[in-house]
Motif scaffolding. Sequence first.
Motif, mmCIF file in Angstrom:
data_model
loop_
_atom_site.group_PDB
_atom_site.id
_atom_site.type_symbol
_atom_site.label_atom_id
_atom_site.label_comp_id
_atom_site.label_asym_id
_atom_site.label_seq_id
_atom_site.Cartn_x
_atom_site.Cartn_y
_atom_site.Cartn_z
ATOM 1 N N ARG A 1 0.850 -1.206 0.000
ATOM 2 C CA ARG A 1 0.000 0.000 0.000
ATOM 3 C C ARG A 1 0.875 1.242 0.000
ATOM 4 N N ASP A 2 0.396 2.268 -0.677
ATOM 5 C CA ASP A 2 1.112 3.541 -0.777
ATOM 6 C C ASP A 2 0.803 4.394 0.461
ATOM 7 N N ARG A 3 1.772 4.466 1.365
ATOM 8 C CA ARG A 3 1.524 5.185 2.629
ATOM 9 C C ARG A 3 1.645 6.689 2.492
ATOM 10 N N SER A 4 1.960 7.170 1.275
ATOM 11 C CA SER A 4 2.062 8.624 1.101
ATOM 12 C C SER A 4 0.683 9.235 0.828
ATOM 13 N N VAL A 5 -0.315 8.379 0.565
ATOM 14 C CA VAL A 5 -1.680 8.868 0.316
ATOM 15 C C VAL A 5 -2.595 8.338 1.418
ATOM 16 N N VAL A 6 -3.270 9.273 2.113
ATOM 17 C CA VAL A 6 -4.159 8.887 3.212
ATOM 18 C C VAL A 6 -5.578 9.344 2.898
ATOM 19 N N CYS A 7 -6.507 8.406 2.888
ATOM 20 C CA CYS A 7 -7.909 8.741 2.639
ATOM 21 C C CYS A 7 -8.627 8.847 3.989
ATOM 22 N N VAL A 8 -9.140 10.040 4.289
ATOM 23 C CA VAL A 8 -9.790 10.281 5.576
ATOM 24 C C VAL A 8 -11.280 9.985 5.449
ATOM 25 N N VAL A 9 -11.769 9.030 6.246
ATOM 26 C CA VAL A 9 -13.194 8.677 6.213
ATOM 27 C C VAL A 9 -13.792 8.792 7.612
ATOM 28 N N GLU A 10 -15.121 8.732 7.619
ATOM 29 C CA GLU A 10 -15.843 8.891 8.867
ATOM 30 C C GLU A 10 -15.842 7.592 9.683
ATOM 31 N N GLN A 11 -16.213 6.509 9.009
ATOM 32 C CA GLN A 11 -16.460 5.254 9.711
ATOM 33 C C GLN A 11 -15.711 4.091 9.072
ATOM 34 N N VAL A 12 -15.631 3.013 9.810
ATOM 35 C CA VAL A 12 -15.026 1.773 9.316
ATOM 36 C C VAL A 12 -15.737 1.296 8.049
ATOM 37 N N LYS A 13 -17.066 1.467 8.016
ATOM 38 C CA LYS A 13 -17.815 0.980 6.845
ATOM 39 C C LYS A 13 -17.418 1.703 5.569
ATOM 40 N N ASP A 14 -16.940 2.950 5.703
ATOM 41 C CA ASP A 14 -16.485 3.687 4.525
ATOM 42 C C ASP A 14 -15.201 3.062 3.968
ATOM 43 N N GLN B 1 -9.957 -0.094 -6.206
ATOM 44 C CA GLN B 1 -9.320 0.946 -7.024
ATOM 45 C C GLN B 1 -8.389 1.839 -6.224
ATOM 46 N N TYR B 2 -8.331 1.630 -4.914
ATOM 47 C CA TYR B 2 -7.549 2.544 -4.074
ATOM 48 C C TYR B 2 -6.379 1.797 -3.455
ATOM 49 N N ASN B 3 -5.203 2.340 -3.594
ATOM 50 C CA ASN B 3 -4.014 1.655 -3.094
ATOM 51 C C ASN B 3 -3.310 2.393 -1.957
ATOM 52 N N GLY B 4 -3.905 3.496 -1.509
ATOM 53 C CA GLY B 4 -3.308 4.228 -0.398
ATOM 54 C C GLY B 4 -3.733 3.625 0.934
ATOM 55 N N VAL B 5 -3.528 4.363 2.012
ATOM 56 C CA VAL B 5 -3.992 3.921 3.328
ATOM 57 C C VAL B 5 -5.155 4.807 3.767
ATOM 58 N N TYR B 6 -5.684 4.531 4.950
ATOM 59 C CA TYR B 6 -6.872 5.246 5.424
ATOM 60 C C TYR B 6 -6.597 5.949 6.741
ATOM 61 N N HIS B 7 -7.541 6.824 7.108
ATOM 62 C CA HIS B 7 -7.588 7.334 8.465
ATOM 63 C C HIS B 7 -9.058 7.442 8.858
ATOM 64 N N VAL B 8 -9.442 6.677 9.859
ATOM 65 C CA VAL B 8 -10.843 6.634 10.277
ATOM 66 C C VAL B 8 -11.061 7.610 11.434
ATOM 67 N N ARG C 1 2.649 14.975 10.796
ATOM 68 C CA ARG C 1 3.851 15.605 11.351
ATOM 69 C C ARG C 1 5.065 14.665 11.250
ATOM 70 N N GLN C 2 4.835 13.392 11.405
ATOM 71 C CA GLN C 2 5.934 12.423 11.347
ATOM 72 C C GLN C 2 6.509 12.274 9.941
ATOM 73 N N GLY C 3 5.822 12.844 8.951
ATOM 74 C CA GLY C 3 6.360 12.867 7.586
ATOM 75 C C GLY C 3 6.007 11.650 6.761
ATOM 76 N N GLY C 4 6.249 11.767 5.450
ATOM 77 C CA GLY C 4 6.001 10.655 4.539
ATOM 78 C C GLY C 4 4.649 10.734 3.861
ATOM 79 N N ILE C 5 3.761 11.602 4.362
ATOM 80 C CA ILE C 5 2.428 11.724 3.747
ATOM 81 C C ILE C 5 2.437 12.883 2.752
ATOM 82 N N GLU C 6 2.052 12.583 1.504
ATOM 83 C CA GLU C 6 2.077 13.600 0.462
ATOM 84 C C GLU C 6 0.702 14.132 0.114
#
Lengths: 198, 198
Positions: free
Chosen positions: B75-88, B97-104, B130-135
């Motif tokens: 998974r591409d850890r430089s892309v973070v998809c922010v969602v509301e819930q686990v179901k999202d 179609q999505y290869n990045g990571v998430y943030h719930v 802040r820890q870096g690596g996210i684009e």
Amino acid sequence: MSKLLDNVVGELSRLPGIGNRTALRLAMHILQSPKYEADALAESISRFRNDVKYCSRCNNISDSDLCPICCDERRDRSVVCVVEQVKDVISIENTGQYNGVYHVLGGVISPMQGIAPSDLKINLLIENVRQGGIEEIILALDTTIEGETTAYFIKKKLEEFPQVKISVIARGIGFGDQLDYADQMTITHALQNRRPMK
Amino acid sequence: MSKLLDNVVGELSRLPGIGNRTALRLAMHILQSPKYEADALAESISRFRNDVKYCSRCNNISDSDLCPICCDERRDRSVVCVVEQVKDVISIENTGQYNGVYHVLGGVISPMQGIAPSDLKINLLIENVRQGGIEEIILALDTTIEGETTAYFIKKKLEEFPQVKISVIARGIGFGDQLDYADQMTITHALQNRRPMK
């Protein structure tokens, strides 16, 4: 993603009418509800399946040896309505129109599914009739081949008690149903069992 | 009829989309299925609610400290998809179609329901950035007032990291939806975000 999630979704989707999507929605609801609610749900399922008893007289589900309907002094014990399943008792009770008692067979005779008369509570019914006090047996089985076969089998078994009246619930056009959607058997029954108006 | 039955019907009908009739049908199914199946269902519910963990990085549900998506080297850890819930997360994962990571986030800011920014995992997101690596941060929140408010709040918070790109998933006419059923806001967005064909 989570084996625990996969597990609960798998178990929930084994329930009738619940597909994978619904199971997931239910799991998400459980996740967001308080722990005590999830535990209460789990415990109610487990206790229901493990602790439920069957009435020793009518085979209805019960919390004790005799079910509340068999215990109820206001019910007419001379009339016994024979049904296939517990859910049929609930359907008839919901009408509020029946004051007799029940007898739950626990299924219908089905050679295809390997269900023989001895697998059903038919002997218990005969035994209850033999003990006396029963004047009428109402057969309220499904209008399937299996249901009709079972009704015929019970009728035969009850021939040794000629004083007991045997009746079958009326077949006809359901309330709110359209005539042109009804099948031939239903229309035939409805015509044969026509009643005078007034 | 049976307190155990009333109990399980009551608990089941608290689930979303399950009324009394459906609950009764499910209870009847449970009654007729083997005891081990009922126990497996009950245990899966209880264990899921009590034992599920949350990923310490993305707040997704997980069986261990880090969720399988955060652990996945592909998974591409430089892309973070922010969602509301686990179901999202599940909805997006299902597209494949999505290869990045998430943030719930675990919800959206809602003064009406008393949900403040501090009730959500927004600080964890900022910390991760802040820890870096996210684009890139993709905001995939619901198009409700609460969702928009939350998106705006996160955008403000991320202003201290100008190198991080912030994007929002496209709003438009859903696949298979009819234009005349879409609301004005949706049509306005769809027009504004039109793309050249070819």
